[in-house]
Enzyme design. Structure first.
Site, PDB file in Angstrom:
ATOM      1  N   HIS A  82       0.840  -1.196   0.000  1.00 22.63           N
ATOM      2  CA  HIS A  82       0.000   0.000   0.000  1.00 22.63           C
ATOM      3  C   HIS A  82       0.875   1.246   0.000  1.00 22.63           C
ATOM      4  O   HIS A  82       1.909   1.282   0.640  1.00 22.63           O
ATOM      5  CB  HIS A  82      -0.888   0.000   1.251  1.00 22.63           C
ATOM      6  CG  HIS A  82      -1.808   1.169   1.328  1.00 22.63           C
ATOM      7  ND1 HIS A  82      -2.970   1.253   0.591  1.00 22.63           N
ATOM      8  CD2 HIS A  82      -1.734   2.317   2.040  1.00 22.63           C
ATOM      9  CE1 HIS A  82      -3.567   2.407   0.854  1.00 22.63           C
ATOM     10  NE2 HIS A  82      -2.846   3.067   1.731  1.00 22.63           N
ATOM     11  N   ASP A 161     -14.486   4.100   8.818  1.00 23.28           N
ATOM     12  CA  ASP A 161     -13.367   4.919   8.337  1.00 23.28           C
ATOM     13  C   ASP A 161     -13.809   5.791   7.171  1.00 23.28           C
ATOM     14  O   ASP A 161     -13.450   6.968   7.074  1.00 23.28           O
ATOM     15  CB  ASP A 161     -12.186   4.047   7.895  1.00 23.28           C
ATOM     16  CG  ASP A 161     -11.162   4.887   7.136  1.00 23.28           C
ATOM     17  OD1 ASP A 161     -10.564   5.780   7.765  1.00 23.28           O
ATOM     18  OD2 ASP A 161     -11.012   4.710   5.905  1.00 23.28           O
ATOM     19  N   ARG A 168     -13.259  14.235   8.102  1.00 19.48           N
ATOM     20  CA  ARG A 168     -11.920  14.809   8.330  1.00 19.48           C
ATOM     21  C   ARG A 168     -11.527  15.714   7.167  1.00 19.48           C
ATOM     22  O   ARG A 168     -10.919  16.764   7.350  1.00 19.48           O
ATOM     23  CB  ARG A 168     -10.893  13.691   8.496  1.00 19.48           C
ATOM     24  CG  ARG A 168     -10.978  12.983   9.837  1.00 19.48           C
ATOM     25  CD  ARG A 168     -10.185  11.679   9.805  1.00 19.48           C
ATOM     26  NE  ARG A 168      -8.782  11.903   9.506  1.00 19.48           N
ATOM     27  CZ  ARG A 168      -7.990  11.008   8.903  1.00 19.48           C
ATOM     28  NH1 ARG A 168      -8.456   9.830   8.542  1.00 19.48           N
ATOM     29  NH2 ARG A 168      -6.735  11.292   8.667  1.00 19.48           N
ATOM     30  N   SER A 183      -6.688   4.974  10.050  1.00 15.52           N
ATOM     31  CA  SER A 183      -7.488   4.952   8.827  1.00 15.52           C
ATOM     32  C   SER A 183      -6.909   3.977   7.808  1.00 15.52           C
ATOM     33  O   SER A 183      -7.608   3.099   7.283  1.00 15.52           O
ATOM     34  CB  SER A 183      -7.542   6.377   8.252  1.00 15.52           C
ATOM     35  OG  SER A 183      -8.027   6.378   6.937  1.00 15.52           O
ATOM     36  N   LYS A 187      -8.258  -0.415   6.993  1.00 15.47           N
ATOM     37  CA  LYS A 187      -8.618  -0.993   5.695  1.00 15.47           C
ATOM     38  C   LYS A 187      -7.694  -2.158   5.334  1.00 15.47           C
ATOM     39  O   LYS A 187      -8.126  -3.157   4.764  1.00 15.47           O
ATOM     40  CB  LYS A 187      -8.570   0.088   4.613  1.00 15.47           C
ATOM     41  CG  LYS A 187      -9.755   1.046   4.728  1.00 15.47           C
ATOM     42  CD  LYS A 187      -9.596   2.287   3.862  1.00 15.47           C
ATOM     43  CE  LYS A 187      -8.644   3.266   4.485  1.00 15.47           C
ATOM     44  NZ  LYS A 187      -8.693   4.629   3.968  1.00 15.47           N
TER      45      LYS A 187
HETATM   46  N1  URA Z   1      -5.172   7.588   3.322  1.00 11.64           N
HETATM   47  C1  URA Z   1      -6.148   7.050   4.080  1.00 11.64           C
HETATM   48  O1  URA Z   1      -6.732   6.047   3.718  1.00 11.64           O
HETATM   49  N2  URA Z   1      -6.466   7.633   5.237  1.00 11.64           N
HETATM   50  C2  URA Z   1      -5.847   8.738   5.687  1.00 11.64           C
HETATM   51  O2  URA Z   1      -6.177   9.203   6.759  1.00 11.64           O
HETATM   52  C3  URA Z   1      -4.836   9.294   4.897  1.00 11.64           C
HETATM   53  C4  URA Z   1      -4.510   8.693   3.711  1.00 11.64           C
END
Ligand code: URA
Ligand code: CA
Length: 438
Positions: A82, A161, A168, A183, A187
């Site tokens: 990622h 999230d 946010r 966050s 995932k």
């Molecule tokens: N990518 C995400 O998935 N979440 C964040 O808070 C910042 C970047």
């Protein structure tokens, strides 16, 4: 329990317990906690901070807010990669096939591009017929058959999230390290992979502006990863210029194919090799960095890595002839060369600005509902440290939007910072954070 008392506590800088964090996350997802209350809490968190235990509870609450994808039926070691969001970053399309050709199972759920960063799903859809909406069964079958599948991240993964992130985004509470770590990790940890490699971008085009900040974010993510039973490793990579030469969907897929063929840009290859080597070491397939790189080079030279990409394309309904003949990728009709107005050396190529221009040209989305022009984008002709003369080609633009062409040309010229020769050579790899000794 009530939300006011939780807000009161965080306002005073006190530590929230697990029940309070779950109460907030579950309540917000059900609309029992209101937007204004959630906003206040997020702002208090940004100012007061979360410690590791609170961050871990938040991560767990967001994972448990939705489905998890268990990959028990997948044979062998499962790996995931990622990035925190770069410009022109097509590494996944190089790393996935390379690792699959080494026998590891590459199991990735990807997103679409939003804002100035591109998404792997959009890129893959520039291959005619390519399907990203695999069923869970297809996803697992493909991984077991050919060791690789990339599919769309479903809305049922970490929905809390998703909702909190959207809030946010509009309340200036994105750039807190605990919130970012929880966050991203919620995932990733919802998917049952064994090894997780995170590429944390540093520099003007990313959330983390300094190596120190990126290291701190990386350390939290590594700790979270191990807490939830994953071998986790973080590489820090520089985003003071876009990665490679191509920015845009079709353009980046062509660049990935070139790289799998052994002919891609040096920086994209360097980052891909670094990511793949770490994963080969963590999996025990290779015992040192040299051996890992040798194996990866063999997979490129023999054509096996490119063949893997082709197998994935075929398995997901795409036309594999695009890989043999990249002229099949359709680029946008208007093509414009952008020339340098100054002379000297390239000192910086403002990645954020390049990403924004690519979006304006049609390669990205301003809102989730926008459609993307897969043939639009920017092909750089210069990279940091290159000499440049007045009138020399800086980049080529592809778009269908005649009306923004002139402003795009000017913006692009100003994205290139030209000056004296750099004292220090541009470094792509800026550090790493991990626990295993690899
Ligand atoms: N990518 C995400 O998935 N979440 C964040 O808070 C910042 C970047
Ligand atoms: Ca690129």
């Amino acid at each position: 329990m009530n939300i006011q008392s939780i807000l009161e506590k965080k306002k005073k800088g006190l530590k929230l317990n697990k029940d309070e964090i779950f109460y907030f996350v579950e309540g917000y997802l059900k609309d029992e906690v209101k937007d204004y209350q959630a906003s206040a809490l997020l702002m208090a968190i940004c100012i007061r901070g979360l410690d590791f235990e609170e961050t871990s509870h938040l991560t767990e609450a967001m994972i448990k807010s939705g489905d998890t994808v268990d990959l028990e039926e997948v044979e062998g070691e499962k790996v995931d990669k990622h990035s925190t969001g770069g410009v022109g970053d097509t590494t996944t399309l190089v790393v996935g096939p390379l690792l699959a050709s080494c026998g590891l199972a590459f199991t990735k759920l990807s997103g679409r591009g939003l804002g100035h960063t591109g998404g792997t799903l959009d890129k893959l859809e520039s291959i005619a017929g390519f399907r990203i909406d695999l069923s869970r069964e297809e996803f697992i079958r493909n991984i077991n058959d050919i060791k690789i599948a990339i599919m769309g991240q479903t809305a049922t993964i970490a929905p809390a999230d998703k909702k909190i992130y959207a809030l946010r985004d509009v309340t200036a509470t994105v750039d807190d390290k605990s919130l970012i770590a929880s966050s991203i990790m919620s995932k990733k940890l919802a998917i049952g992979s064994d090894i997780l490699l995170l590429d944390v971008k540093v520099g003007s085009g990313s959330f983390m502006k300094t190596v120190e900040e990126a290291e701190a974010l990386g350390a939290t993510m590594v700790k979270l990863g191990y807490e939830f039973g994953r071998k986790t490793y973080v590489l820090l990579s520089n985003m003071d210029e876009p990665l490679g030469y191509a920015v845009g969907n079709s353009l980046e897929v062509i660049e990935a194919i070139d790289t799998l063929r052994g002919q891609g840009p040096a920086d994209l290859k360097e980052l891909s090799m670094a990511i793949c080597s770490k994963i080969l070491l963590l999996s025990g397939i290779s015992s040192d960095r040299k051996e890992a790189e040798k194996l990866l080079q063999e997979k490129i030279d023999s054509g096996e890595a490119l063949e893997k990409f082709k197998e994935m394309v075929s398995a997901q309904g795409g036309d594999p002839s695009y890989i043999d003949d990249v002229s099949k990728f359709e680029l946008s009709a208007i093509k414009r060369e952008v020339l340098s107005t100054g002379a000297g050396y390239i000192k910086e190529i403002k990645a954020l600005q390049i990403g924004e221009i690519a979006k304006e040209l049609g390669a990205g989305r301003a809102t989730k509902e926008d459609s993307v022009d897969l043939g639009a984008g920017i092909l750089l002709n210069k990279k940091i440290d290159d000499p440049v003369e007045e009138g020399e080609l800086l980049a080529t633009l592809y778009t269908q939007r005649e009306s923004i062409l002139e402003s795009a040309v000017k913006d692009l010229q100003s994205a290139f910072v030209i000056g004296d020769k750099n004292q220090q050579k541009y470094e792509l790899l800026l550090g790493e954070v991990g626990r295993e000794d690899v």
